[in-house]
Design a protein around this motif. Structure first.
Motif, PDB file in Angstrom:
ATOM      1  N   ASP A  12      13.706  52.932  23.286  1.00  0.00           N
ATOM      2  CA  ASP A  12      13.468  51.957  24.350  1.00  0.00           C
ATOM      3  C   ASP A  12      14.733  51.386  24.959  1.00  0.00           C
ATOM      4  OD1 ASP A  12      10.539  51.901  24.271  1.00  0.00           O
ATOM      5  OD2 ASP A  12      10.840  51.128  22.255  1.00  0.00           O
ATOM      6  N   GLY A  13      15.903  51.667  24.367  1.00  0.00           N
ATOM      7  CA  GLY A  13      17.161  51.241  24.945  1.00  0.00           C
ATOM      8  C   GLY A  13      17.332  49.733  25.042  1.00  0.00           C
ATOM      9  N   GLN A  14      18.361  49.322  25.790  1.00  0.00           N
ATOM     10  CA  GLN A  14      18.688  47.911  25.965  1.00  0.00           C
ATOM     11  C   GLN A  14      18.584  47.533  27.434  1.00  0.00           C
ATOM     12  OE1 GLN A  14      19.892  45.271  23.938  1.00  0.00           O
ATOM     13  NE2 GLN A  14      19.231  46.436  22.141  1.00  0.00           N
ATOM     14  N   LEU A  15      17.850  46.479  27.732  1.00  0.00           N
ATOM     15  CA  LEU A  15      17.685  46.010  29.096  1.00  0.00           C
ATOM     16  C   LEU A  15      18.987  45.411  29.616  1.00  0.00           C
ATOM     17  CD1 LEU A  15      15.716  45.451  31.469  1.00  0.00           C
ATOM     18  CD2 LEU A  15      15.230  43.242  30.388  1.00  0.00           C
ATOM     19  N   VAL A  16      19.389  45.813  30.821  1.00  0.00           N
ATOM     20  CA  VAL A  16      20.561  45.234  31.472  1.00  0.00           C
ATOM     21  C   VAL A  16      20.204  44.813  32.890  1.00  0.00           C
ATOM     22  CG1 VAL A  16      22.215  46.578  30.108  1.00  0.00           C
ATOM     23  CG2 VAL A  16      21.438  47.467  32.310  1.00  0.00           C
ATOM     24  N   VAL A  17      20.885  43.792  33.356  1.00  0.00           N
ATOM     25  CA  VAL A  17      20.791  43.350  34.749  1.00  0.00           C
ATOM     26  C   VAL A  17      21.965  43.965  35.494  1.00  0.00           C
ATOM     27  CG1 VAL A  17      20.810  41.352  36.283  1.00  0.00           C
ATOM     28  CG2 VAL A  17      19.641  41.214  34.079  1.00  0.00           C
ATOM     29  N   VAL A  18      21.711  44.513  36.666  1.00  0.00           N
ATOM     30  CA  VAL A  18      22.738  45.228  37.430  1.00  0.00           C
ATOM     31  C   VAL A  18      22.983  44.502  38.746  1.00  0.00           C
ATOM     32  CG1 VAL A  18      23.404  47.452  38.427  1.00  0.00           C
ATOM     33  CG2 VAL A  18      21.932  47.380  36.397  1.00  0.00           C
ATOM     34  N   SER A  19      24.236  44.420  39.160  1.00  0.00           N
ATOM     35  CA  SER A  19      24.578  43.725  40.402  1.00  0.00           C
ATOM     36  C   SER A  19      23.996  44.448  41.614  1.00  0.00           C
ATOM     37  CB  SER A  19      26.101  43.610  40.548  1.00  0.00           C
ATOM     38  OG  SER A  19      26.693  44.888  40.643  1.00  0.00           O
ATOM     39  N   ARG A  20      23.893  43.722  42.706  1.00  0.00           N
ATOM     40  CA  ARG A  20      23.289  44.276  43.920  1.00  0.00           C
ATOM     41  C   ARG A  20      24.011  45.527  44.402  1.00  0.00           C
ATOM     42  NH1 ARG A  20      22.700  39.898  46.368  1.00  0.00           N
ATOM     43  NH2 ARG A  20      20.447  39.707  46.097  1.00  0.00           N
ATOM     44  N   TYR A  53      21.093  37.519  37.255  1.00  0.00           N
ATOM     45  CA  TYR A  53      21.405  38.406  38.374  1.00  0.00           C
ATOM     46  C   TYR A  53      22.273  37.687  39.412  1.00  0.00           C
ATOM     47  CZ  TYR A  53      20.456  41.500  42.397  1.00  0.00           C
ATOM     48  OH  TYR A  53      20.568  42.325  43.480  1.00  0.00           O
ATOM     49  N   GLU A  54      21.911  36.462  39.748  1.00  0.00           N
ATOM     50  CA  GLU A  54      22.674  35.704  40.732  1.00  0.00           C
ATOM     51  C   GLU A  54      24.062  35.376  40.205  1.00  0.00           C
ATOM     52  OE1 GLU A  54      20.165  32.406  41.653  1.00  0.00           O
ATOM     53  OE2 GLU A  54      18.656  33.648  42.654  1.00  0.00           O
ATOM     54  N   THR A  55      24.141  35.043  38.926  1.00  0.00           N
ATOM     55  CA  THR A  55      25.447  34.776  38.315  1.00  0.00           C
ATOM     56  C   THR A  55      26.321  36.018  38.348  1.00  0.00           C
ATOM     57  OG1 THR A  55      24.447  33.134  36.838  1.00  0.00           O
ATOM     58  CG2 THR A  55      26.599  33.996  36.211  1.00  0.00           C
ATOM     59  N   LEU A  56      25.722  37.164  38.069  1.00  0.00           N
ATOM     60  CA  LEU A  56      26.445  38.433  38.085  1.00  0.00           C
ATOM     61  C   LEU A  56      26.943  38.747  39.491  1.00  0.00           C
ATOM     62  CD1 LEU A  56      27.214  40.994  36.422  1.00  0.00           C
ATOM     63  CD2 LEU A  56      24.995  41.936  37.060  1.00  0.00           C
ATOM     64  N   ASN A  57      26.094  38.559  40.501  1.00  0.00           N
ATOM     65  CA  ASN A  57      26.496  38.837  41.881  1.00  0.00           C
ATOM     66  C   ASN A  57      27.596  37.908  42.366  1.00  0.00           C
ATOM     67  OD1 ASN A  57      24.774  41.036  42.531  1.00  0.00           O
ATOM     68  ND2 ASN A  57      23.059  39.646  42.803  1.00  0.00           N
ATOM     69  N   ASN A  58      27.651  36.722  41.807  1.00  0.00           N
ATOM     70  CA  ASN A  58      28.685  35.751  42.190  1.00  0.00           C
ATOM     71  C   ASN A  58      29.979  35.936  41.414  1.00  0.00           C
ATOM     72  OD1 ASN A  58      27.048  34.463  44.106  1.00  0.00           O
ATOM     73  ND2 ASN A  58      26.148  33.098  42.583  1.00  0.00           N
ATOM     74  N   GLY A  59      29.995  36.956  40.541  1.00  0.00           N
ATOM     75  CA  GLY A  59      31.210  37.233  39.778  1.00  0.00           C
ATOM     76  C   GLY A  59      31.494  36.248  38.674  1.00  0.00           C
ATOM     77  N   LYS A  60      30.462  35.536  38.202  1.00  0.00           N
ATOM     78  CA  LYS A  60      30.671  34.492  37.203  1.00  0.00           C
ATOM     79  C   LYS A  60      30.049  34.808  35.846  1.00  0.00           C
ATOM     80  CE  LYS A  60      30.992  30.852  40.697  1.00  0.00           C
ATOM     81  NZ  LYS A  60      30.444  29.548  41.202  1.00  0.00           N
TER      82      LYS A  60
END
Length: 319
Positions: A12-20, A53-60
């Motif tokens: 089942d792997g590991q869930l990750v959030v990916v930037s836009r 996701y929003e934090t990731l997109n903001n580079g933080k």
């Protein structure tokens, strides 16, 4: 938001959030470890993933890392069930499979492939064909859901490559593998490309590096995803994590000088062979051979890949 599943040695792997822009990723550990976990409790977990996701997109995001599609499993590596429909009447007409009536089939779902996994086949003479498709993942769908209610149940959208062995007559044997784009995206990520259950994006298909298809997934979609999901739920409930494939994305041709032309190309080889037969009386294009590659992608208005590309090679069974 955009979600993916990284390989970790488990099924089942590991869930990750990916930037836009698909450049960075962050493990969802602490929120959800598996995609199915998120789907099972979407109302509670999705807002937390959205915040990340929003934090990731903001580079933080403190522990972000470069995103590598080669490390991805299918966004949902195995599903409780998968269904595939015939959403494009033009495809059915080309292949002589009816008049575009809504038909759905149960399909294998126990081992869904990643975007860069090799397609392994015992014999290259089985008529190996790719099929560029759109797929969705649903939440829970009650028995007898309306098309509108079914649309509300859709959680994520992906690209898909459904492999068919055209020379194998037994249906259960002729559909050996299906793969999905590196990331699955929520409907809001598609913006106005998501319209009434259809994805209005151009699906780009390249076979051995040569562009063969530029079909719009929304223009000629005869049965939208709300109708597909509602059809599947007529006599049974669908659990969160059900995958529904559209069938081959296909655009209609037009008449010119007494002949039909298909300027947007094709999303599977069987369509190309049907076009050749219609024009010349016989098919000349062969199906895939070992070491052949196929690439399937869809780009947004900004020119960036929306789902990440499916890039696969046909390989023989290892000795």
């Amino acid at each position: 938001m955009k979600l993916a599943t990284y390989k970790d040695g488990t099924r089942d792997g590991q869930l990750v959030v990916v930037s836009r822009d698909l450049s960075t990723a962050h493990y969802a550990t602490g929120i959800a470890t598996r995609m199915q976990q998120a789907l099972d409790d979407w109302g509670f977990i999705a807002p937390q993933l959205q915040d990340l996701y929003e934090t990731l997109n903001n580079g933080k995001a403190r522990h972000a890392f470069p995103f590598d599609p080669a490390l991805c499993m299918a966004p949902l590596p195995r599903a409780y069930q998968r269904l595939t429909g015939n959403a494009y009447a033009n495809h059915a007409a080309l292949l002589g499979e009816g008049e575009g009536d809504l038909v759905m089939h149960q399909a294998a779902s126990d081992a869904l492939m990643g975007a860069n996994d090799h397609v392994v086949c015992a014999n290259e003479n089985l008529g190996v064909d790719f099929s560029a498709e759109i797929a969705v993942i649903t939440g829970d769908v009650p028995v007898g859901a309306s098309a509108d209610d079914a649309l509300e149940s859709i959680r994520l959208v992906m690209l898909s490559n459904a492999i068919t062995l055209r020379n194998v007559t037994h249906n259960v044997q002729s559909h050996p593998a299906v793969s999905f784009s590196p990331v699955a995206v929520t409907l809001d990520e598609l913006g106005d490309a998501w319209d009434n259950g259809s994805v209005h994006l151009t699906v780009q298909v390249a076979w051995n590096g040569r562009k063969v298809g530029m079909c719009d997934a929304g223009t000629d979609m005869t049965h939208h995803f709300g109708q597909l999901v509602a059809h599947a739920s007529k006599t049974r409930a669908l659990r969160a994590g059900t995958v529904v494939n559209s069938g081959t994305v296909s655009n209609a041709g037009f008449e010119k000088n007494g002949k039909t032309e298909w300027p947007k190309g094709y999303s599977c080889i069987a369509e190309k062979r049907a076009m050749e037969t219609a024009l010349d009386g016989k098919a000349t294009t062969e199906y895939m051979k070992f070491a052949d590659t196929v690439r399937i992608d869809a780009k947004g208005k900004d020119g960036q890949s929306v789902f990440g590309a499916i890039e696969q090679e046909l390989s023989p069974l290892s000795a």
